[in-house]
Design a protein around this motif. Sequence first.
Motif, PDB file in Angstrom:
ATOM      1  N   VAL A   1       0.863  -1.185   0.000  1.00  0.00           N
ATOM      2  CA  VAL A   1       0.000   0.000   0.000  1.00  0.00           C
ATOM      3  C   VAL A   1       0.896   1.230   0.000  1.00  0.00           C
ATOM      4  CG1 VAL A   1      -1.792   1.266   1.233  1.00  0.00           C
ATOM      5  CG2 VAL A   1      -1.829  -1.232   1.217  1.00  0.00           C
ATOM      6  N   SER A   2       0.592   2.195  -0.828  1.00  0.00           N
ATOM      7  CA  SER A   2       1.454   3.362  -1.025  1.00  0.00           C
ATOM      8  C   SER A   2       1.453   4.288   0.191  1.00  0.00           C
ATOM      9  CB  SER A   2       0.993   4.141  -2.256  1.00  0.00           C
ATOM     10  OG  SER A   2      -0.265   4.755  -2.012  1.00  0.00           O
ATOM     11  N   GLU A   3       2.454   5.149   0.234  1.00  0.00           N
ATOM     12  CA  GLU A   3       2.541   6.140   1.305  1.00  0.00           C
ATOM     13  C   GLU A   3       1.309   7.050   1.306  1.00  0.00           C
ATOM     14  OE1 GLU A   3       4.756   5.353  -1.178  1.00  0.00           O
ATOM     15  OE2 GLU A   3       6.504   6.631  -0.860  1.00  0.00           O
ATOM     16  N   GLY A   4       0.842   7.416   0.111  1.00  0.00           N
ATOM     17  CA  GLY A   4      -0.329   8.286   0.025  1.00  0.00           C
ATOM     18  C   GLY A   4      -1.575   7.632   0.587  1.00  0.00           C
ATOM     19  N   ALA A   5      -1.759   6.339   0.324  1.00  0.00           N
ATOM     20  CA  ALA A   5      -2.922   5.623   0.872  1.00  0.00           C
ATOM     21  C   ALA A   5      -2.846   5.580   2.393  1.00  0.00           C
ATOM     22  CB  ALA A   5      -2.980   4.216   0.291  1.00  0.00           C
ATOM     23  N   TRP A   6      -1.643   5.362   2.920  1.00  0.00           N
ATOM     24  CA  TRP A   6      -1.477   5.382   4.363  1.00  0.00           C
ATOM     25  C   TRP A   6      -1.790   6.766   4.920  1.00  0.00           C
ATOM     26  CZ3 TRP A   6      -1.242   1.756   7.903  1.00  0.00           C
ATOM     27  CH2 TRP A   6      -0.827   0.482   7.552  1.00  0.00           C
ATOM     28  N   GLY A   7      -1.395   7.808   4.206  1.00  0.00           N
ATOM     29  CA  GLY A   7      -1.686   9.163   4.658  1.00  0.00           C
ATOM     30  C   GLY A   7      -3.181   9.411   4.778  1.00  0.00           C
ATOM     31  N   ILE A   8      -3.942   8.973   3.769  1.00  0.00           N
ATOM     32  CA  ILE A   8      -5.405   9.132   3.815  1.00  0.00           C
ATOM     33  C   ILE A   8      -5.995   8.344   4.982  1.00  0.00           C
ATOM     34  CG2 ILE A   8      -7.542   8.590   2.589  1.00  0.00           C
ATOM     35  CD1 ILE A   8      -6.030   9.156  -0.016  1.00  0.00           C
ATOM     36  N   PHE A   9      -5.556   7.110   5.134  1.00  0.00           N
ATOM     37  CA  PHE A   9      -6.100   6.242   6.182  1.00  0.00           C
ATOM     38  C   PHE A   9      -5.811   6.811   7.560  1.00  0.00           C
ATOM     39  CE2 PHE A   9      -5.692   2.590   9.079  1.00  0.00           C
ATOM     40  CZ  PHE A   9      -6.961   2.047   8.949  1.00  0.00           C
ATOM     41  N   GLU A  10      -4.572   7.177   7.825  1.00  0.00           N
ATOM     42  CA  GLU A  10      -4.201   7.680   9.151  1.00  0.00           C
ATOM     43  C   GLU A  10      -4.897   9.005   9.464  1.00  0.00           C
ATOM     44  OE1 GLU A  10      -2.467   6.126  11.349  1.00  0.00           O
ATOM     45  OE2 GLU A  10      -0.959   4.843  10.421  1.00  0.00           O
ATOM     46  N   TRP A  11      -5.010   9.869   8.472  1.00  0.00           N
ATOM     47  CA  TRP A  11      -5.699  11.146   8.686  1.00  0.00           C
ATOM     48  C   TRP A  11      -7.162  10.899   9.037  1.00  0.00           C
ATOM     49  CZ3 TRP A  11      -9.810  13.814   6.581  1.00  0.00           C
ATOM     50  CH2 TRP A  11      -9.887  15.187   6.872  1.00  0.00           C
ATOM     51  N   THR A  12      -7.797   9.985   8.325  1.00  0.00           N
ATOM     52  CA  THR A  12      -9.213   9.696   8.580  1.00  0.00           C
ATOM     53  C   THR A  12      -9.403   9.042   9.940  1.00  0.00           C
ATOM     54  OG1 THR A  12      -9.503   9.358   6.193  1.00  0.00           O
ATOM     55  CG2 THR A  12     -11.281   8.623   7.632  1.00  0.00           C
ATOM     56  N   VAL A  13      -8.513   8.139  10.315  1.00  0.00           N
ATOM     57  CA  VAL A  13      -8.589   7.529  11.639  1.00  0.00           C
ATOM     58  C   VAL A  13      -8.541   8.591  12.723  1.00  0.00           C
ATOM     59  CG1 VAL A  13      -7.311   6.113  13.300  1.00  0.00           C
ATOM     60  CG2 VAL A  13      -7.692   5.260  10.985  1.00  0.00           C
TER      61      VAL A  13
ATOM     62  N   ALA B   1      -4.823  15.634  -0.367  1.00  0.00           N
ATOM     63  CA  ALA B   1      -5.072  14.227  -0.694  1.00  0.00           C
ATOM     64  C   ALA B   1      -5.959  14.058  -1.917  1.00  0.00           C
ATOM     65  CB  ALA B   1      -5.701  13.523   0.497  1.00  0.00           C
ATOM     66  N   GLY B   2      -6.565  15.143  -2.386  1.00  0.00           N
ATOM     67  CA  GLY B   2      -7.407  15.039  -3.568  1.00  0.00           C
ATOM     68  C   GLY B   2      -8.791  14.483  -3.249  1.00  0.00           C
ATOM     69  N   PRO B   3      -9.479  13.924  -4.254  1.00  0.00           N
ATOM     70  CA  PRO B   3     -10.870  13.493  -4.082  1.00  0.00           C
ATOM     71  C   PRO B   3     -11.032  12.127  -3.422  1.00  0.00           C
ATOM     72  CG  PRO B   3     -10.169  13.079  -6.327  1.00  0.00           C
ATOM     73  CD  PRO B   3      -9.011  13.754  -5.653  1.00  0.00           C
ATOM     74  N   ASP B   4      -9.955  11.498  -3.002  1.00  0.00           N
ATOM     75  CA  ASP B   4     -10.053  10.141  -2.471  1.00  0.00           C
ATOM     76  C   ASP B   4     -10.485  10.089  -1.018  1.00  0.00           C
ATOM     77  OD1 ASP B   4      -9.116   9.186  -4.921  1.00  0.00           O
ATOM     78  OD2 ASP B   4      -7.012   9.329  -4.284  1.00  0.00           O
ATOM     79  N   VAL B   5     -10.528  11.224  -0.342  1.00  0.00           N
ATOM     80  CA  VAL B   5     -10.775  11.213   1.097  1.00  0.00           C
ATOM     81  C   VAL B   5     -12.253  11.061   1.426  1.00  0.00           C
ATOM     82  CG1 VAL B   5     -10.439  12.461   3.255  1.00  0.00           C
ATOM     83  CG2 VAL B   5      -8.751  12.653   1.435  1.00  0.00           C
ATOM     84  N   ALA B   6     -13.133  11.774   0.721  1.00  0.00           N
ATOM     85  CA  ALA B   6     -14.556  11.782   1.067  1.00  0.00           C
ATOM     86  C   ALA B   6     -15.181  10.388   1.084  1.00  0.00           C
ATOM     87  CB  ALA B   6     -15.324  12.708   0.121  1.00  0.00           C
ATOM     88  N   PRO B   7     -14.940   9.520   0.097  1.00  0.00           N
ATOM     89  CA  PRO B   7     -15.519   8.167   0.167  1.00  0.00           C
ATOM     90  C   PRO B   7     -15.041   7.379   1.384  1.00  0.00           C
ATOM     91  CG  PRO B   7     -14.766   8.644  -2.061  1.00  0.00           C
ATOM     92  CD  PRO B   7     -14.244   9.737  -1.191  1.00  0.00           C
ATOM     93  N   VAL B   8     -13.792   7.570   1.765  1.00  0.00           N
ATOM     94  CA  VAL B   8     -13.278   6.877   2.939  1.00  0.00           C
ATOM     95  C   VAL B   8     -13.982   7.376   4.198  1.00  0.00           C
ATOM     96  CG1 VAL B   8     -11.220   6.478   4.355  1.00  0.00           C
ATOM     97  CG2 VAL B   8     -11.049   6.441   1.860  1.00  0.00           C
ATOM     98  N   ILE B   9     -14.242   8.664   4.280  1.00  0.00           N
ATOM     99  CA  ILE B   9     -14.956   9.230   5.423  1.00  0.00           C
ATOM    100  C   ILE B   9     -16.365   8.641   5.507  1.00  0.00           C
ATOM    101  CG2 ILE B   9     -15.964  11.357   6.346  1.00  0.00           C
ATOM    102  CD1 ILE B   9     -13.527  12.842   5.258  1.00  0.00           C
ATOM    103  N   ARG B  10     -17.031   8.506   4.376  1.00  0.00           N
ATOM    104  CA  ARG B  10     -18.380   7.919   4.391  1.00  0.00           C
ATOM    105  C   ARG B  10     -18.351   6.488   4.926  1.00  0.00           C
ATOM    106  NH1 ARG B  10     -18.465  10.617  -0.759  1.00  0.00           N
ATOM    107  NH2 ARG B  10     -19.687  12.548  -0.583  1.00  0.00           N
ATOM    108  N   ALA B  11     -17.361   5.728   4.533  1.00  0.00           N
ATOM    109  CA  ALA B  11     -17.257   4.356   5.027  1.00  0.00           C
ATOM    110  C   ALA B  11     -16.986   4.343   6.532  1.00  0.00           C
ATOM    111  CB  ALA B  11     -16.149   3.616   4.277  1.00  0.00           C
ATOM    112  N   PHE B  12     -16.188   5.277   6.998  1.00  0.00           N
ATOM    113  CA  PHE B  12     -15.863   5.329   8.422  1.00  0.00           C
ATOM    114  C   PHE B  12     -17.062   5.730   9.277  1.00  0.00           C
ATOM    115  CE2 PHE B  12     -11.414   4.694   7.756  1.00  0.00           C
ATOM    116  CZ  PHE B  12     -10.869   4.405   8.998  1.00  0.00           C
ATOM    117  N   SER B  13     -18.078   6.331   8.679  1.00  0.00           N
ATOM    118  CA  SER B  13     -19.261   6.686   9.468  1.00  0.00           C
ATOM    119  C   SER B  13     -19.922   5.439  10.046  1.00  0.00           C
ATOM    120  CB  SER B  13     -20.254   7.477   8.612  1.00  0.00           C
ATOM    121  OG  SER B  13     -20.738   6.690   7.528  1.00  0.00           O
ATOM    122  N   LEU B  14     -19.901   4.326   9.318  1.00  0.00           N
ATOM    123  CA  LEU B  14     -20.423   3.064   9.844  1.00  0.00           C
ATOM    124  C   LEU B  14     -19.559   2.567  10.996  1.00  0.00           C
ATOM    125  CD1 LEU B  14     -22.335   0.653   9.763  1.00  0.00           C
ATOM    126  CD2 LEU B  14     -20.902  -0.344   7.946  1.00  0.00           C
TER     127      LEU B  14
END
Length: 485
Positions: free
Chosen positions: A38-50, A108-121
Motif C-alpha cells: 500500500v502506497s505512502e499516500g494511501a497510508w496518509g489518507i487512512f491515518e488522517w481519517t482515523v 489528498a485530492g478526491p479520495d478522502v470523502a468516500p473513505v470518510i463515508r465508510a468510516f461513518s459506519l
Amino acid sequence: MSPDTTTRFFRSTGAATFSQAWRVGVTFLTTFFLMRHVSEGAWGIFEWTVTIFMVFGALRDLGLLYHLIRLKPRPYGNVLAVELSWGALLALGTFFGAGQIAQGFQGAGPDVAPVIRAFSLFLFLEGLSSVPRIYFDAELRVGRTVLPEIIRNLIYALTSIALAYQGYGVWSMVVGLLAGMAYYTVHLWIRAWPTIPLTFQRGETWNLIRPSLPLAMIWFLAILARHIDPLILGGLDFDKETVGLYTRSYYFAFLVTVTLVPAITRVLYPALVEYSDNPEKLAEAYRLATLLVLTLEAPVAAFLFVNPDTFFQIFGARWVAGAGFLRVLSLAPLVDPFSRLGGEILKVHHRDRLWIASLVLTLATFVVAGLFLIGRFGAIGMAWANYLPLGGMLMAWGIYKIAPAPFVRLVRDIGLIYFAPVLPFLAAWLSAGDRPWLRFSFSIVAALLTTAFYWWRFGGSFVTFFRGRAATDAALVAPALDRLD
C-alpha cells in the motif's frame, strides 16, 4: 478496599496486556505486509481519517463511558440509548458531511470523502461495542473481551492483506477495519447479554450526561493533543505522501504508548476507584503502571533513534524517506512520563479541571510551536514540536500534590530508567561503525540487556504488589495465574 480487588486487577491487567500484545504482534505483521503493498499516500489518507474519527468518537461518547465507572449502580441502559440515538445521528452527519470534512486534507485530492463515508459506519459500530466493553472493564473482567479482540484482529489482518494483495490500496485497510469491528460488536454483546444489567433510569439521561461532560472534554483534548500532527499537516496542504511518511514514523515512535497505555488504563482506572480508600495502594498502582510503560518505551526509543534507516528498510526502500521523521520522533514519548497515566489519578480525585488545563496547555503548545517550526523547517518541524508538551508539568504538579512521597520516588525511578539504555546503545553505535545491519543486531542485544536490568531492578516491586507481603494475599492472587476470566 477488598483484597479481591488486587486479584481482579491482576487478572484484568494480565488479560488486557495479553490482548494488546496479541494485537501488537498481529498488527505489526499485518503492517509489514501492507506497507509493502500500500502506497505512502494511501497510508496518509487512512491515518488522517482515523484521527478525524477518533475525535468524532470522543464527541459520540460524551464522556459517559468513563463517568459510568464512578457510578453505582451503573445505568448501562441509558448509555446504550445514547449510543443508539446520538451515535446514529453523528454517524449520519459524518456520512452526509464527508465532502466538507474532506476539505481539511486538500492535499489528498478526491479520495478522502468516500473513505470518510465508510468510516461513518465504523463510528456507529464502535459506539455500540463500547457498552459491553465498558461493562467488562468496570467489573475488572477484561478477560471476557480477549477472545473477541483476538478474532477481530485476525479478521482485520486477513481481510486487509487479501485486499491489499489484489491492489485495493486504502480500501483494503478500511474494509478490514469495518469487518473486524462488526464482528467484535456482535461477539461482545453475545458475551455480555446474559449478565449486563441494562438498567434504564427514565428521565435521568441528561443528569447522567451533565457530570460526564468534563470527562468528554478531557478525552476530546487528549485525542487532539496526541494526534494533532496529521491534522495540522493535512490542513497546511502537505501532500498525502508526506502525511503518510510522517504518520508511519509517528506510529512506530509511539507504538508502545498507543498500544500499552490503553490496555493499562482500561483496568487501572477501575482499580484506582476501588483503591480510593487506600492512598498507599492507589499511589503504588499508579507508580508501577507508569514504570511498566516506561521500561518498554525507553529501549524502543533508543533502538529507533539508533536505527531509523535500517528499521524502515524492513518495510521497503520507499519508506526510508521517513527516517528523518522517525529519528526526531523516537525520543519524544519520553519527554512527558507523568501524563501517560496521571490523568487516572486526577479522575479518581475529581481533579478534572486540572487535567483539562494540562491538556489545553499541551495542545496549544503543539499547535503554536508546530505551525512556527513547520514554517521554518517544513514538515519535520511538527516532529520537533512533540518535545514541548508543556501541560505535562502541570500534570506532574497535580500528581505531586496528591501523593508527594510516591511522586518523588517515581521521579528517581524514571531517572534510572532513562539512564539505563545509554551505555548499551552507545556501545552498539560505536562498535558497529558504518555497518548498519550490524548496529541493528547489536541494538537488539542492547535492548535485551536493558530489559533484563529493568526486571532485576523493578521486578520485585510488581511481585510484592500483586502477591502481597502476607501469605493470605499470596493465596488470593496465585489462582489468577491459572486462568483468564
